[in-house]
Design an enzyme around this catalytic site. Sequence first.
Site, mmCIF file in Angstrom:
data_model
loop_
_atom_site.group_PDB
_atom_site.id
_atom_site.type_symbol
_atom_site.label_atom_id
_atom_site.label_comp_id
_atom_site.label_asym_id
_atom_site.label_seq_id
_atom_site.Cartn_x
_atom_site.Cartn_y
_atom_site.Cartn_z
ATOM 1 N N LYS A 39 25.810 -37.487 -37.770
ATOM 2 C CA LYS A 39 26.083 -36.276 -38.555
ATOM 3 C C LYS A 39 25.724 -36.526 -40.019
ATOM 4 O O LYS A 39 25.436 -37.677 -40.400
ATOM 5 C CB LYS A 39 27.560 -35.902 -38.419
ATOM 6 C CG LYS A 39 28.507 -36.927 -39.010
ATOM 7 C CD LYS A 39 29.925 -36.697 -38.526
ATOM 8 C CE LYS A 39 30.837 -37.752 -39.133
ATOM 9 N NZ LYS A 39 32.133 -37.811 -38.467
ATOM 10 N N ARG A 138 43.581 -31.906 -37.773
ATOM 11 C CA ARG A 138 42.283 -31.368 -38.168
ATOM 12 C C ARG A 138 41.860 -30.508 -36.973
ATOM 13 O O ARG A 138 42.455 -29.468 -36.758
ATOM 14 C CB ARG A 138 41.319 -32.522 -38.472
ATOM 15 C CG ARG A 138 40.066 -32.101 -39.186
ATOM 16 C CD ARG A 138 39.277 -33.297 -39.719
ATOM 17 N NE ARG A 138 38.605 -34.068 -38.683
ATOM 18 C CZ ARG A 138 37.743 -35.045 -38.939
ATOM 19 N NH1 ARG A 138 37.464 -35.383 -40.192
ATOM 20 N NH2 ARG A 138 37.158 -35.713 -37.970
ATOM 21 N N TYR A 277 21.914 -36.235 -72.821
ATOM 22 C CA TYR A 277 22.801 -35.084 -73.066
ATOM 23 C C TYR A 277 24.156 -35.533 -73.594
ATOM 24 O O TYR A 277 24.735 -36.505 -73.107
ATOM 25 C CB TYR A 277 23.050 -34.326 -71.759
ATOM 26 C CG TYR A 277 21.868 -33.574 -71.219
ATOM 27 C CD1 TYR A 277 21.212 -32.613 -71.990
ATOM 28 C CD2 TYR A 277 21.425 -33.789 -69.925
ATOM 29 C CE1 TYR A 277 20.138 -31.900 -71.475
ATOM 30 C CE2 TYR A 277 20.357 -33.084 -69.403
ATOM 31 C CZ TYR A 277 19.716 -32.144 -70.183
ATOM 32 O OH TYR A 277 18.664 -31.448 -69.664
HETATM 33 C C1 LIG Z 1 32.510 -39.140 -38.209
HETATM 34 C C2 LIG Z 1 33.267 -39.354 -36.982
HETATM 35 C C3 LIG Z 1 33.251 -40.596 -36.334
HETATM 36 C C4 LIG Z 1 32.584 -41.822 -36.926
HETATM 37 O O1 LIG Z 1 33.362 -42.305 -38.004
HETATM 38 P P1 LIG Z 1 32.954 -43.631 -38.803
HETATM 39 O O2 LIG Z 1 34.146 -43.914 -39.654
HETATM 40 O O3 LIG Z 1 31.751 -43.290 -39.600
HETATM 41 O O4 LIG Z 1 32.691 -44.672 -37.796
HETATM 42 C C5 LIG Z 1 33.900 -40.691 -35.112
HETATM 43 N N1 LIG Z 1 34.553 -39.629 -34.578
HETATM 44 C C6 LIG Z 1 34.613 -38.426 -35.199
HETATM 45 C C7 LIG Z 1 35.351 -37.303 -34.562
HETATM 46 C C8 LIG Z 1 33.988 -38.256 -36.417
HETATM 47 O O5 LIG Z 1 34.072 -37.079 -37.038
#
Ligand SMILES: *Cc1c(COP(=O)(O)O)cnc(C)c1O
Length: 385
Positions: A39, A138, A277
């Site tokens: 993601k 969540r 700036y």
């Molecule tokens: C992003 C995510 C992961 C992976 O988490 P990391 O800390 O990057 O290993 C796993 N499960 C869910 C539901 C996530 O949203």
Amino acid sequence: MAAKRTLLSWIELSRAALNRNISSLSGLTNGKIMAVSVKANAYGHGLKEITSILKDNTGVDYLTVHSAEEAIVCREAGWTRNIMVLGPIALDNIDVIFDHDLEPVVFDKKFLSRLGRKADRLGKVVRTHLKLETGTHRQGITADELPAFAEIFRGHASLKKPYGASMHFANIEDTTNHEYAEYQLSNFKRMVAAMGVLKIKPRIRHTASSAATILFRKTHFDMVRPGIAVYGHWPSKETYLSYRLKGGQNDLFHPVLSWKSRVTQIKHLAPDSFVGYGCTYRTTSPTHLAVLPVGYFDGYDRLLSNQAYVLIKGKRAPVRGRVCMNLIMVDITDIRGVRLEDVAVLIGADQKERLSAEQLAEWANSINYEILARLAPGTPRLIVP
Ligand SMILES: *Cc1c(COP(=O)(O)O)cnc(C)c1O
């Protein structure tokens, strides 16, 4: 053939490091199903490029994405194995699941009913993963909601049961005290048992992000879902510390990404000159500055103003003045022989120096995840061996 042009800002991705990190993770889980999180543009690394490497690694069974749009990019990049979509899919976009053979994580009754009706009509079986609420608050459904979900599953021939049951830990990487994780784990086990009683026993169970994968074997169940560790980064100092306290080795993970730019102007300033700036930096002695064509638009956080350094010729060149939208100025007074278009390393190694995403995160009051995820998608990504 078009001539290969010199890039002024680019990201290098190490194929070897990525594959090594995956073997490290497989070693920790004894070959459980491996679902790699890609993601957020593969944590800023570049979704297309990372997918193109992972598709050749048979140790990876699943890609997990947040959105349907990301799933489509994975398919277009040639990924033919499983894809799990963690985030929501719009009710009027359910077709995307069938068009691209996706496995949605489900947590909403209305969504599940529509999915079931559609799947029945098409005569296609869908693999779903039911998200269980165990204390993160969540996504996820509570134990009270299980019977209503069971009814929907059983009412649709193409759904029948969820393929997977999942949860996500709230407090595993931010602490060395794992009581809350234990509490969530016991909630998960109780809810999975309740699913069995309701005749919607899942085929696979999965709970473990990177930190849980690294620290707790009992969270692995049938599949693990690591993200940050795949890219060669520890989820946090606490995770690293907990792991080392258990006697683990420190060479498990190797950063996949480096970010480089080039010196595009060199200038010589008299004492008492202002830089950038807001005139936040003023020279106290004759100063040589190099201008680099990267700024906050590119993912170089504005909080790095007057804080960070970059590496040029293996030496540290401090950022002077504020980070601009597309430019930064760095001090090269004490680095000999810097020339136009010399390389500057923003993240990565240069001779004996190494500048990590974790170091940038510390300066920018953030975490390695955010520093990486915000690297601009438009910066060219090069895959290196
Ligand atoms: C992003 C995510 C992961 C992976 O988490 P990391 O800390 O990057 O290993 C796993 N499960 C869910 C539901 C996530 O949203």
